[in-house]
Design a protein around this motif. Sequence first.
Motif, PDB file in Angstrom:
ATOM      1  N   TRP A   1       6.362  33.301  50.056  1.00 34.11           N
ATOM      2  CA  TRP A   1       6.352  31.953  49.835  1.00 34.11           C
ATOM      3  C   TRP A   1       5.521  31.311  50.911  1.00 34.11           C
ATOM      4  N   CYS A   2       5.583  31.700  52.112  1.00 36.71           N
ATOM      5  CA  CYS A   2       5.016  31.007  53.332  1.00 36.71           C
ATOM      6  C   CYS A   2       3.426  31.250  52.966  1.00 36.71           C
TER       7      CYS A   2
ATOM      8  N   GLN B   1      15.042  37.797  59.976  1.00 36.91           N
ATOM      9  CA  GLN B   1      13.699  38.201  59.363  1.00 36.91           C
ATOM     10  C   GLN B   1      13.053  36.983  59.561  1.00 36.91           C
ATOM     11  N   TRP B   2      11.565  36.830  60.038  1.00 35.26           N
ATOM     12  CA  TRP B   2      10.825  35.403  60.211  1.00 35.26           C
ATOM     13  C   TRP B   2       9.499  35.763  60.026  1.00 35.26           C
ATOM     14  N   TYR B   3       8.974  34.922  59.271  1.00 28.92           N
ATOM     15  CA  TYR B   3       7.512  34.914  58.859  1.00 28.92           C
ATOM     16  C   TYR B   3       6.978  33.721  58.698  1.00 28.92           C
ATOM     17  N   TRP B   4       5.919  33.304  59.666  1.00 31.74           N
ATOM     18  CA  TRP B   4       5.398  31.925  59.785  1.00 31.74           C
ATOM     19  C   TRP B   4       4.074  31.596  59.519  1.00 31.74           C
TER      20      TRP B   4
ATOM     21  N   ASN C   1      15.105  40.567  51.715  1.00 26.79           N
ATOM     22  CA  ASN C   1      14.368  39.188  51.440  1.00 26.79           C
ATOM     23  C   ASN C   1      12.982  38.911  52.205  1.00 26.79           C
ATOM     24  N   ALA C   2      12.609  40.032  53.019  1.00 21.66           N
ATOM     25  CA  ALA C   2      11.385  39.741  53.564  1.00 21.66           C
ATOM     26  C   ALA C   2       9.947  39.440  52.938  1.00 21.66           C
ATOM     27  N   ASP C   3       9.932  40.201  51.788  1.00 22.85           N
ATOM     28  CA  ASP C   3       8.970  39.927  50.787  1.00 22.85           C
ATOM     29  C   ASP C   3       8.810  38.501  50.468  1.00 22.85           C
TER      30      ASP C   3
ATOM     31  N   ASP D   1      15.321  34.716  57.025  1.00 19.74           N
ATOM     32  CA  ASP D   1      16.559  34.916  56.365  1.00 19.74           C
ATOM     33  C   ASP D   1      17.130  36.209  57.125  1.00 19.74           C
ATOM     34  N   PRO D   2      18.338  36.368  57.074  1.00 16.49           N
ATOM     35  CA  PRO D   2      19.077  37.478  57.837  1.00 16.49           C
ATOM     36  C   PRO D   2      18.739  38.635  57.185  1.00 16.49           C
TER      37      PRO D   2
END
Length: 464
Positions: A402-403, A323-326, A395-397, A390-391
């Motif tokens: 946080w980002c 999972q990747w958010y930036w 935990n996506a939310d 995170d894998p």
Amino acid sequence: MASTSTALSPQSFDLLKAAFRGELIQTTDPGYNAARKLYNGMIDKHPLLIAKCMDVADVIAAVNFGVENNLLTAIRAGGHNGAGLGSCDDGLVIDVSRMKGIHVNPAAKTVRVEAGCVWGDVDHATHAFGMAVPCGFISTTGVAGLTLGGGIGYLSRRYGLTIDNLLSVDVVLADGSFVTANDKQNPDLFWALRGGGGNFGVVTSFEFRMHPVDVVQFGPTFWPLEESADVLKAYRDFIKTAPETVSGFFAYLVIPPAPMFPEQLHMKKVCGIIWCGTGTTDEMDKATKAIRSLGHPLLDHVGPAPFPMVQSIFDGLFVPGLQWYWRADNFTDLSDEAIARHTEHGPKIPTMLSTMHLYPVNGAAQRVGKNETAYSFREALFAEVIVGVDPDPANADKITTWCKEYWDALHPYSAGGAYVNFMMDEGQERVQASFRDNYARLVEVKKKYDPNNLFRVNQNIRPT
Ligand SMILES: Cc1cc2nc3c(=O)[nH]c(=O)nc-3n(C[C@H](O)[C@H](O)[C@H](O)COP(=O)(O)OP(=O)(O)OC[C@H]3O[C@@H](n4cnc5c(N)ncnc54)[C@H](O)[C@@H]3O)c2cc1C
């Protein structure tokens, strides 16, 4: 923008199949689910057709097929785009990842790279000659997407962005024609491709200038979180005048439980600088001695390492499918107030793989004028990227929140726009804020080379 169809005509598909040497993967084919997967596990797209091209002729056939069938068309190389812009729903993916040819010309210090290569392929090929092309910080990222957005890495301060080392490209345009773009041929297209992303056509190969980079001085200095304000201030001041042979990015991170780190540091949240120098060990030590001995370092380990090893050191951590958010921004400086915001949000890293990086983009990268290429933020000192990883989809939310909160706190201190390759799908305003006064010229180039906006699955420059 033209409307698009959502079904393939069997007759036209059969014609494509007859003309195509690579693989055509439809929704019912056994390899479909594997082929449509993107690096970012948070993004799940379902194209109608994935055209895995083998050569330029396949790319031409695929582009023409997309136009004739009025299909939403995405271009995929390394598949690393954070926003998942290498794919689309209900459309065509022109996938160049099997086009892997590399030709090094040691006498001319150039390398011709096909668009399906990842940076590890290029590092491997050029290292045999003691050379490297300025690229990113990780070996699994696609050459195509990274280059077309700009290309920030360890060598940016010394040798410029990746686009500053781009000499020529071959491109299949929206009308199916094949052109070369460089300083002399189609210079307007060449200008736009250096930062403007995949807006103008499918690039089939890149020619780069190489530099003598073989063994580099690499490693981290880590400090306790409580010292991060002092470290950030010292780093900001240091990097402004540091020799261009020295680079290093600042990070908030969690030390992974890897054998290369002392066990007592495993899973500890820290701040640090990940160094990479292109001079000798003595030069590196002399230049960085004062800052590396600041406060109470938990670990300081900088020494010689082959460049391809450095480039692949994070590959095992940042594997595909996480999972990747930036979120990102450029900064021309870092005020003490901005540093205070960092010390508030950086230590709240939500998961082991989440991190915040400040990449220095001064030195050689700043010596190119802001209108010389489509990449606009030449006066920036840092490209900031806040990365939630995170894998676990549960935990996506958490990582996204946080980002966003961290980015919101820092954005008022930023230069107002970001590096397009570190953006999610954030809307037209953000795209324009990233190209600033280059945007109007990009629109003119778009109108000329892709007037119907065939290539719009990207940080889109609209032709109107
Ligand atoms: C783990 C990780 C590390 C990264 N590190 C860095 C870094 O150090 N430095 C840096 O600068 N960036 C970095 N990035 C960002 C990276 O540059 C972008 O994500 C980039 O879009 C990835 O390119 P790709 O070819 O892998 O992506 P893809 O998802 O395949 O493509 C992304 C976009 O590029 C365009 N594109 C791809 N291929 C072509 C082509 N042949 N012709 C025309 N357009 C094309 C398309 O518009 C597509 O939408 C990193 C990304 C990740 C996930």
